[in-house]
Scaffold this active site. Structure first.
Site: not given
Length: 560
Positions: A369, A400, A524
């Protein structure tokens, strides 16, 4: 503001380009560098506060180090750092100071910003938080039915969630017995439903963390949690089903981290129980502000003070250490080296501590950000790549899963390995110390990434010639090893501050504003525009693009 400098036009940038071309010749460069210099590890290992940082396995020579430090000088990184510490408005697009470092300064300091003593303001809020935390921890603060608090729910999102949940998970051994914190952030109703399913409303306290008290996700979740708590109290016969009884319950079970006192009061929270913070604290830099109230309750005022002391120790190091011994400066410059000269697109953070399992996610917001920008602070387009994808999982789980890509993939992926010498839970498997087995993997992975395995070494093991190429490790995969004695509140503060300043250094070199986040705004706003279409408004649906129309239509047809 000073005149913007284009890093790519500096003499140091040209020097680094030439050094990269020469350094890239031939395999197993790190083997040769260590063979040529028996003291390499010692020379490239630095200490910052309680952190022991080994940089020797990076793709680095003294000449490259000097060129990187010269780049920092030519980009005036230290001048920009000093401007930040002094409270100058280095957040250009929002015309704000950037003063997360003031959150951890000593009570005796002064720092006047925009007519206010920021340090005095910080300690006034801290004193209020500590008094509140002591009341909750001692049982003095009780719910509406007189029962002490057993669970604290933090409702926030972004910096109001990622920092607190990461720090709480990291410091669980320091949490008061009988007290638990939970964190609700996602607007997906599942998050709140699952987090509250087994809780007792009578012993639950909710902290709503939203500076403006308008954040859509946070306020939606806050209202849902309020309904859960009040309905639960009524259903249990703990309170009567009247408006006054509900208001009394909210006052006892909800507090806020916000400066919008009118909205806090409208929600039903007594403004006395609101803890403020300031425009000069960005969300992703706010875990050590009032946003960390849940953590202060969990680990206590003394633990939180130690947490702040860790931040401050690294702040002081970054401000005063000579460039060649300055760990955040050096690590930030190494990230520039890999991103801009080695075409590295991502950066792995690999904590060999299960308690740090949320640390990579926290760093994703801090770094991505901050530095995920394509425009410089003067409005011009950037002239080079910026930002990296930060990711990771605790060892040995990652070994793994994705270490294969780091070892034998086609791109350089710098990796930071983090470990502590002393575990919280010493365990023996027969005669084997399990923590020592765990850290053997930590040490082995950085060595394997650095030095690899040649074809001759593979053949010497009797490997079939047909699969020799598949079992060769090129090495020269850069890593930084960060170690500490233990994972204490102070050490966690040091780790966070280290990466805050690394992020800052990169932003200065790239000429970007690391302290705004306009990239989150468009989605938004569009969500608010699309919401009526999702709810069945055909006129709103008609204004959307064909793809969005199709997706919303499919959803409406299938929603039961």
């Amino acid at each position: 503001m000073p005149t913007l400098i284009d890093a790519t036009s500096t003499p140091a940038w040209g020097t680094l380009s030439g050094l990269k071309s020469r350094f890239a010749d031939g395999p197993h460069k790190l083997r040769r560098l260590f063979d040529a210099d028996p003291h390499r590890a010692e020379r490239y290992t630095l200490d910052v506060a309680d952190l022991h940082v080994d940089l020797s396995k990076n793709l680095l020579t003294d000449e490259i180090r000097d060129a990187l430090l010269e780049l920092a000088a030519q980009m005036r990184v230290t001048e920009r750092r000093d401007a930040m510490y002094a409270g100058e408005h280095i957040n250009v697009t929002e015309d704000r100071a950037v003063l997360h470092t003031a959150l951890r300064r000593s009570r005796t300091d002064e720092l006047h910003v925009d007519g206010q003593d920021a340090v005095a303001d910080v300690h006034e809020v801290l004193d209020k938080i500590y008094a509140f935390a002591d009341k909750v921890r001692s049982g003095e603060w009780k719910g509406v039915t007189g029962k002490p608090i057993r669970t604290v729910i933090n409702v926030g999102i972004g910096g109001s969630d990622l920092g607190p949940v990461m720090a709480y998970e990291a410091l669980k051994p320091y949490v008061k017995d009988g007290l638990e914190c939970r964190f609700i952030s996602n607007i997906d109703p599942t998050d709140a439903a699952v987090k509250t399913a087994d809780l007792d409303p009578e012993t639950t306290l909710v902290i709503i963390a939203s500076k403006t008290f308008t954040t859509l996700e946070t306020l939606t979740n806050a209202r849902c949690v309020r309904a859960w708590l009040l309905d639960g109290l009524v259903a249990a016969g703990a309170i009567s089903d009247t408006e006054q009884a509900r208001r009394d319950a909210v006052a006892k079970h909800f507090v806020a981290v916000s400066t919008a006192l009118d909205k806090v009061e409208e929600f039903g929270i007594d403004p006395v129980n609101a803890f403020g913070f300031w425009s000069w604290v960005g969300g992703r830099y706010s875990v050590d502000s009032a946003v960390g109230t849940s953590l202060a309750v969990a680990i206590g005022p003394k633990g939180f003070e130690d947490f702040l002391a860790g931040f401050h120790a690294v702040d002081e190091h970054f401000a005063t250490a000579e460039p060649e011994r300055n760990v955040p400066l050096f690590m930030g410059l190494l990230n520039i080296w890999y991103t801009n000269f080695w075409d590295a697109h991502s950066h792995a953070v690999l904590p060999y501590s299960q308690y740090l399992h949320r640390f990579p996610a926290y760093l994703q917001q801090l770094t991505m950000e901050s530095n995920g920008k394509s425009v410089r602070w003067d409005g011009s387009a950037v002239t080079t790549d910026t930002g990296e994808i930060f990711w990771g999982e605790p060892g040995t789980n990652g070994q793994h899963a994705f270490y294969q890509l780091i070892h034998q993939g086609t791109r350089v992926i710098p990796a930071d390995f983090i470990a502590v010498a002393n575990p919280v839970h010493p365990t023996k498997d027969g005669g084997t110390d399990v923590h020592e087995l765990f850290l053997s993997n930590f040490f082995a992975q950085t060595a394997a990434l650095a030095f690899g395995k040649t074809a001759d070494e593979v053949r010497a093991e009797g490997t079939d010639e047909a699969i020799v190429p598949a079992r060769v490790f090129a090495g020269d995969r850069p890593t930084t090893s960060i170690m500490a004695d233990e994972l204490s509140p102070k050490v966690l503060g040091e780790l966070i501050a280290l990466y805050e300043h690394i992020t800052f250094v990169q932003g200065v070199v790239w000429g970007i504003d690391s302290f705004d986040q306009w990239g989150v705004e468009l989605g938004k706003k569009l969500a608010l525009q699309i919401a009526p279409a999702v709810s069945g408004n055909d006129e709103a649906l008609a204004t959307q693009d064909p793809s969005t129309q199709g997706l919303v239509t499919w959803y409406r047809e299938h929603r039961r």
